[in-house]
Design an enzyme around this catalytic site. Structure first.
Site, PDB file in Angstrom:
ATOM      1  N   HIS A  12      26.968  24.313  72.394  1.00 18.13           N
ATOM      2  CA  HIS A  12      26.334  25.652  72.522  1.00 18.13           C
ATOM      3  C   HIS A  12      26.758  26.656  71.535  1.00 18.13           C
ATOM      4  O   HIS A  12      27.799  26.382  71.007  1.00 18.13           O
ATOM      5  CB  HIS A  12      26.676  26.100  73.954  1.00 18.13           C
ATOM      6  CG  HIS A  12      28.235  26.363  74.232  1.00 18.13           C
ATOM      7  ND1 HIS A  12      28.907  27.385  73.775  1.00 18.13           N
ATOM      8  CD2 HIS A  12      29.073  25.812  74.738  1.00 18.13           C
ATOM      9  CE1 HIS A  12      30.184  27.478  74.024  1.00 18.13           C
ATOM     10  NE2 HIS A  12      30.332  26.193  74.707  1.00 18.13           N
ATOM     11  N   GLU A  89      31.562  21.361  80.740  1.00 19.93           N
ATOM     12  CA  GLU A  89      32.830  21.349  80.031  1.00 19.93           C
ATOM     13  C   GLU A  89      33.918  20.995  81.183  1.00 19.93           C
ATOM     14  O   GLU A  89      33.635  20.976  82.240  1.00 19.93           O
ATOM     15  CB  GLU A  89      33.112  22.631  79.583  1.00 19.93           C
ATOM     16  CG  GLU A  89      34.485  22.954  78.753  1.00 19.93           C
ATOM     17  CD  GLU A  89      34.473  22.145  77.679  1.00 19.93           C
ATOM     18  OE1 GLU A  89      35.243  20.935  77.828  1.00 19.93           O
ATOM     19  OE2 GLU A  89      34.580  22.517  76.449  1.00 19.93           O
TER      20      GLU A  89
END
Length: 216
Positions: A12, A89
């Site tokens: 990202h 994550e």
């Protein structure tokens, strides 16, 4: 690599917490101005002659910073963006929001922090082996679901680190050979018998090229 699934794995764009070196984990921190521009540059690259791959599937972590990067970067593709919680994550539990470098050696909760130890306990979070198992299983499941297809995945730095270790055969305690840049592109393949192949890694030249809006 007959029927291998090829993954183009993109981190990202930058968030303010990335810039401040704070652990984000499962906290949903949005892209900052730099991160939005990085997502646009990924989009430009994916539409350029330098990227000659026909993408079949687009998948994102369900966290906003990854999904927003996907929404901008893959807007030109006539494909839905599927969200997958297993591509999140690592969960850093009580460490989330803290400067990771300042945590080393500090007592937080009931543990002293030692990120060099793969078995480091994380209160309310995941150990590194737990995280690595989750990520490996997620990619192998996606390879089984999309055999022989080209899959564009938007995820996180820790996820990309684990994917690299799986494909390169590098243990969890070994040092990585370079940084994982925001909005960098990485390529791996997983074949039908779950064998991983490292194809290309750490591609970032698109981050320095003009975005489409700059050249129109």
């Amino acid at each position: 690599m007959t029927n291998a699934t090829r993954f183009w794995l993109i981190r990202h764009g930058e968030t303010q917490w990335n810039a401040e070196r704070r652990l984000q984990g499962w906290l949903d921190i949005p892209l900052n101005t730099v991160g939005l521009e990085q997502a646009r540059r990924v989009s430009s690259h994916l539409q350029s002659a330098d990227f000659d791959v026909d993408i079949d599937v687009v998948i994102s972590s369900d966290l906003g910073r990854a999904y927003e990067t996907a929404r901008i970067a893959a807007a030109h593709l006539p494909l839905p963006i599927m969200r997958d919680k297993q591509l999140r994550e690592r969960c850093y539990g009580i460490y989330e929001g803290r400067d990771w470098a300042m945590l080393e050696g500090e007592q937080v909760g009931s543990h002293y922090v030692n990120f060099r130890d793969p078995a480091q306990e994380v209160e309310d979070g995941e150990t590194l082996p737990e995280f690595a198992t989750r990520i490996a299983r997620a990619f192998e499941r996606l390879a089984q679901e999309h055999p022989g297809r080209n899959v564009l995945v938007f995820s996180h730095g820790g996820v990309i680190d684990i994917a690299w270790r799986q494909a390169a055969g590098v243990g969890l305690s070994a040092p990585r050979n370079g940084p994982i840049l925001n909005a960098s592109i990485n390529c791996l393949a997983i074949d039908i018998d779950r064998k991983w192949h490292l194809l290309d890694w750490g591609l970032g030249s698109h981050l320095h090229a003009p975005a489409l809006d700059d050249v129109l």
